[in-house]
Design a protein around this motif. Structure first.
Motif, PDB file in Angstrom:
ATOM      1  N   SER A  97       0.855  -1.191   0.000  1.00 28.85           N
ATOM      2  CA  SER A  97       0.000   0.000   0.000  1.00 28.85           C
ATOM      3  C   SER A  97       0.891   1.242   0.000  1.00 28.85           C
ATOM      4  CB  SER A  97      -0.919  -0.002   1.227  1.00 28.85           C
ATOM      5  OG  SER A  97      -0.153   0.032   2.427  1.00 28.85           O
ATOM      6  N   PRO A  98       0.365   2.402  -0.441  1.00 25.53           N
ATOM      7  CA  PRO A  98      -0.915   2.549  -1.126  1.00 25.53           C
ATOM      8  C   PRO A  98      -0.781   2.141  -2.583  1.00 25.53           C
ATOM      9  CG  PRO A  98       0.181   4.665  -1.041  1.00 25.53           C
ATOM     10  CD  PRO A  98       1.082   3.687  -0.310  1.00 25.53           C
ATOM     11  N   TYR A  99      -1.842   2.238  -3.338  1.00 24.05           N
ATOM     12  CA  TYR A  99      -1.748   1.946  -4.765  1.00 24.05           C
ATOM     13  C   TYR A  99      -1.388   3.214  -5.530  1.00 24.05           C
ATOM     14  CZ  TYR A  99      -6.560   3.826  -5.114  1.00 24.05           C
ATOM     15  OH  TYR A  99      -7.674   4.622  -5.062  1.00 24.05           O
ATOM     16  N   ILE A 100      -0.829   3.020  -6.719  1.00 29.62           N
ATOM     17  CA  ILE A 100      -0.414   4.154  -7.549  1.00 29.62           C
ATOM     18  C   ILE A 100      -1.535   4.578  -8.492  1.00 29.62           C
ATOM     19  CG2 ILE A 100       1.263   4.968  -9.263  1.00 29.62           C
ATOM     20  CD1 ILE A 100       2.464   4.585  -6.534  1.00 29.62           C
ATOM     21  N   GLU A 101      -2.133   3.621  -9.200  1.00 24.90           N
ATOM     22  CA  GLU A 101      -3.178   3.946 -10.162  1.00 24.90           C
ATOM     23  C   GLU A 101      -4.471   3.169  -9.939  1.00 24.90           C
ATOM     24  OE1 GLU A 101      -1.936   4.419 -14.359  1.00 24.90           O
ATOM     25  OE2 GLU A 101       0.097   4.024 -13.649  1.00 24.90           O
ATOM     26  N   ARG A 102      -4.365   1.871  -9.627  1.00 27.13           N
ATOM     27  CA  ARG A 102      -5.557   1.027  -9.514  1.00 27.13           C
ATOM     28  C   ARG A 102      -5.649   0.416  -8.124  1.00 27.13           C
ATOM     29  NH1 ARG A 102      -2.856   0.026 -13.838  1.00 27.13           N
ATOM     30  NH2 ARG A 102      -1.863  -1.783 -12.860  1.00 27.13           N
ATOM     31  N   PHE A 103      -6.841   0.351  -7.583  1.00 30.91           N
ATOM     32  CA  PHE A 103      -7.052  -0.206  -6.258  1.00 30.91           C
ATOM     33  C   PHE A 103      -6.539  -1.635  -6.165  1.00 30.91           C
ATOM     34  CE2 PHE A 103      -9.432  -1.994  -2.743  1.00 30.91           C
ATOM     35  CZ  PHE A 103      -9.450  -0.952  -1.811  1.00 30.91           C
ATOM     36  N   THR A 104      -6.699  -2.398  -7.247  1.00 34.37           N
ATOM     37  CA  THR A 104      -6.329  -3.813  -7.238  1.00 34.37           C
ATOM     38  C   THR A 104      -4.821  -4.047  -7.201  1.00 34.37           C
ATOM     39  OG1 THR A 104      -6.582  -3.764  -9.644  1.00 34.37           O
ATOM     40  CG2 THR A 104      -8.432  -4.633  -8.362  1.00 34.37           C
ATOM     41  N   TRP A 315       8.946  -1.628 -10.202  1.00 36.39           N
ATOM     42  CA  TRP A 315       8.177  -1.051  -9.105  1.00 36.39           C
ATOM     43  C   TRP A 315       7.814   0.396  -9.446  1.00 36.39           C
ATOM     44  CZ3 TRP A 315       5.121  -3.306  -6.288  1.00 36.39           C
ATOM     45  CH2 TRP A 315       4.661  -2.819  -5.074  1.00 36.39           C
ATOM     46  N   PRO A 316       6.610   0.611  -9.973  1.00 39.00           N
ATOM     47  CA  PRO A 316       6.211   1.935 -10.444  1.00 39.00           C
ATOM     48  C   PRO A 316       6.271   3.001  -9.353  1.00 39.00           C
ATOM     49  CG  PRO A 316       4.671   0.255 -11.209  1.00 39.00           C
ATOM     50  CD  PRO A 316       5.564  -0.407 -10.202  1.00 39.00           C
ATOM     51  N   GLY A 317       6.609   4.202  -9.765  1.00 37.34           N
ATOM     52  CA  GLY A 317       6.539   5.350  -8.871  1.00 37.34           C
ATOM     53  C   GLY A 317       7.757   5.570  -8.019  1.00 37.34           C
ATOM     54  N   ARG A 318       8.809   4.797  -8.233  1.00 37.89           N
ATOM     55  CA  ARG A 318      10.038   4.972  -7.468  1.00 37.89           C
ATOM     56  C   ARG A 318      11.170   5.298  -8.434  1.00 37.89           C
ATOM     57  NH1 ARG A 318       5.380   2.512  -5.579  1.00 37.89           N
ATOM     58  NH2 ARG A 318       5.447   2.332  -3.301  1.00 37.89           N
ATOM     59  N   ILE A 414      -2.561  18.309 -12.386  1.00 42.20           N
ATOM     60  CA  ILE A 414      -1.417  17.526 -12.859  1.00 42.20           C
ATOM     61  C   ILE A 414      -1.190  17.765 -14.335  1.00 42.20           C
ATOM     62  CG2 ILE A 414      -0.540  15.191 -13.193  1.00 42.20           C
ATOM     63  CD1 ILE A 414      -0.634  16.080 -10.256  1.00 42.20           C
ATOM     64  N   ALA A 415      -2.264  17.760 -15.106  1.00 42.85           N
ATOM     65  CA  ALA A 415      -2.154  17.957 -16.552  1.00 42.85           C
ATOM     66  C   ALA A 415      -1.497  19.295 -16.875  1.00 42.85           C
ATOM     67  CB  ALA A 415      -3.535  17.875 -17.201  1.00 42.85           C
ATOM     68  N   ILE A 439       1.587  11.173  -7.495  1.00 37.14           N
ATOM     69  CA  ILE A 439       2.490  10.802  -8.582  1.00 37.14           C
ATOM     70  C   ILE A 439       1.873   9.736  -9.487  1.00 37.14           C
ATOM     71  CG2 ILE A 439       4.584  11.477  -7.358  1.00 37.14           C
ATOM     72  CD1 ILE A 439       5.099   8.441  -6.977  1.00 37.14           C
ATOM     73  N   GLY A 440       0.916   8.964  -8.958  1.00 37.64           N
ATOM     74  CA  GLY A 440       0.205   8.018  -9.817  1.00 37.64           C
ATOM     75  C   GLY A 440      -0.551   8.732 -10.924  1.00 37.64           C
ATOM     76  N   GLN A 441      -1.079   9.916 -10.606  1.00 34.01           N
ATOM     77  CA  GLN A 441      -1.768  10.705 -11.623  1.00 34.01           C
ATOM     78  C   GLN A 441      -0.784  11.234 -12.661  1.00 34.01           C
ATOM     79  OE1 GLN A 441      -3.794  13.040  -8.241  1.00 34.01           O
ATOM     80  NE2 GLN A 441      -5.194  13.292  -9.957  1.00 34.01           N
ATOM     81  N   VAL A 442       0.401  11.621 -12.220  1.00 38.53           N
ATOM     82  CA  VAL A 442       1.435  12.051 -13.161  1.00 38.53           C
ATOM     83  C   VAL A 442       1.801  10.892 -14.083  1.00 38.53           C
ATOM     84  CG1 VAL A 442       3.770  12.971 -13.422  1.00 38.53           C
ATOM     85  CG2 VAL A 442       2.353  13.705 -11.489  1.00 38.53           C
ATOM     86  N   ARG A 443       1.962   9.730 -13.486  1.00 39.50           N
ATOM     87  CA  ARG A 443       2.326   8.543 -14.258  1.00 39.50           C
ATOM     88  C   ARG A 443       1.260   8.215 -15.299  1.00 39.50           C
ATOM     89  NH1 ARG A 443       2.243   2.798 -14.414  1.00 39.50           N
ATOM     90  NH2 ARG A 443       4.357   1.975 -14.751  1.00 39.50           N
ATOM     91  N   ALA A 444       0.013   8.179 -14.857  1.00 37.56           N
ATOM     92  CA  ALA A 444      -1.086   7.844 -15.766  1.00 37.56           C
ATOM     93  C   ALA A 444      -1.192   8.855 -16.896  1.00 37.56           C
ATOM     94  CB  ALA A 444      -2.402   7.773 -14.988  1.00 37.56           C
TER      95      ALA A 444
END
Length: 455
Positions: A97-104, A315-318, A414-415, A439-444
């Motif tokens: 936890s936490p998630y970056i983009e998706r809850f799953t 490992w996304p976001g790092r 973010i956009a 940062i998950g929003q930046v990534r997406a």
């Protein structure tokens, strides 16, 4: 069919939550329940989790677990260990936890996220148990306890050989600590964070993290500062647990580029990791130490599995590259220790070069120290407000940065931040950091635009 009643989620959309007799939630209903404001609180303590898991049959007791606590590096270390075990042929669950983009993303098995259907089905079981707790007037679980219960059910159902289990907050009173003695307890880097809950000294925080150490267990620890190391050593002695402490002086970094890093640790073997930043080599050394401990305990984890597992870990976001024109990196650093590691890595990758930063933080974090640490590398900063009730506004953050002599301006989204960088600062290195909540929003946004491929 049982009747349904309306439920209003945090974002204001009206969803349908099924009464506790019905066990057919859909995915949207399940996420709304798991993320409901009434459960979204931080309340350390194991009593509600004990009651909840009793009602669910205590599936966690059947699992072979590697339990991970720490301030920084938990997710990356967990990802390394999980991939090593998969390469060794074990069916491996990974809970983070936490998630970056998706809850799953939080619940995975052999690299695959839990399906929406499985999440909904298992959440329905947890929902029923919570209704029984409410009827008994018992203290209700938090959101983290709810999803942890779903994860335990899932891994038991999947017959996972191992589960790599990351704590949420602290360790001693964390929901994950309901488990019996794990195969390994792993403690990553400890620093000052969540001081309002865990204590205002390094020793106090280390004491909470070391709470995952159980009698006759086996412990692997990152090389800690003396105050934290002493607490861990004392806890191991009290619990008669073995301790393997990582020795960072035995690491030899041979190569660092934007494609990854080559290093050795205590032997002549050379390992490769694609994750960037010196701190990821340190996290990898912790995973190697864990693998060597598993080997001594009789588990089949070959040297090849260790090497392959490290090389395959993503490992996304790092310190992840999400854009190449201009170069855009994202990093989840959100406390002084993490920001210090990020600065060191940027200085090594881009010597004598200042960067343009996108920055957003939570109001309960030590953002003044974060600014002080990163300020020498700041050419300029664009500030944003993370999507969290705990967020510090981008306007306030920009004012603080300008008081510190940084050319800073607040942007509305973010956009806007990403597009402004693309248009105005194409020759700069762009780095977004400060909170995993944005940062998950930046990534997406960057990946959706094809930025990851340099388009």
């Amino acid at each position: 069919m049982s009747s349904k009643r309306p439920f209003c989620s945090r974002n204001g959309r009206t969803l349908l939550i099924i009464r506790w007799e019905l066990i057919d939630m859909n995915y949207e209903e399940a996420v709304a329940f798991l993320d409901a404001p009434k459960y979204n609180t931080i309340r350390p303590g194991l009593e509600p989790m004990i009651h909840l898991m009793d009602l669910l049959g205590n599936p966690q007791d059947s699992l072979r677990i590697i339990h991970i606590a720490g301030t920084n590096g938990k997710g990356s270390t967990a990802a390394y260990i999980s991939q090593i075990l998969q390469c060794a042929g074990y069916k491996t669950g990974l809970y983070t936890s936490p998630y970056i983009e998706r809850f799953t993303e939080r619940v995975r098995c052999d690299g695959r996220e839990i399906s929406p259907q499985s999440l909904a089905r298992l959440t329905s079981r947890v929902y029923e148990a919570v209704q029984q707790m409410a009827a008994r007037k018992q203290l209700l679980p938090t959101a983290f306890e709810l999803i942890t219960a779903v994860a335990f059910l899932y891994y038991a159902e999947e017959h996972a050989d191992f589960v790599v289990l990351e704590t949420g907050l602290g360790g001693r009173l964390d929901a994950t600590n309901i488990i019996p003695c794990p195969v390994l307890s792993v403690i990553t880097a400890i620093d000052m964070d969540h001081t309002n809950l865990l204590g205002d000294t390094l020793a106090a925080i280390a004491g909470e993290k070391a709470g995952i150490i159980k009698p006759d267990g086996h412990v692997v620890s990152y090389e800690q500062r003396p105050e934290a190391a002493q607490v861990i050593q004392r806890r191991c002695q009290e619990q008669q647990a073995s301790l393997d402490m990582v020795n960072l002086s035995r690491i030899c970094i041979k190569k660092q580029t934007l494609e990854g890093q080559d290093f050795s640790y205590g032997t002549d073997d050379t390992y490769h990791v694609s994750l960037l930043g010196t701190y990821q080599v340190y996290n990898a050394a912790t995973a190697i130490t864990a693998a060597r401990c598993l080997q001594r305990l009789g588990y089949a984890v070959s040297a090849q599995a260790v090497s392959d597992g490290l090389a395959k870990t993503r490992w996304p976001g790092r310190l992840e590259i999400v854009g190449k024109n201009p170069l855009i990196l994202i990093d989840g650093a959100h406390n002084p220790h993490g920001v210090r590691a990020l600065r060191q890595s940027l200085e090594q990758l881009f010597p004598q070069q200042k960067c343009t930063f996108i920055m957003g933080v939570l109001a309960d974090k030590n953002y003044s120290s974060m600014i002080e640490i990163m300020r020498p590398l700041m050419r300029r900063a664009l500030t944003v407000t993370p999507a969290s009730e705990r967020a510090l506004s981008g306007d306030t953050l920009a004012v603080l940065l300008r008081k510190d002599g940084v050319d800073a301006q607040s942007v509305s989204s973010i956009a806007e931040a990403v597009e402004y960088c693309r248009k105005e600062f194409r020759e700069d290195v762009i780095c977004a950091f400060g909170s995993l909540y944005y940062i998950g929003q930046v990534r997406a946004y960057c990946l959706k635009a094809g930025d990851h491929n340099g388009t």
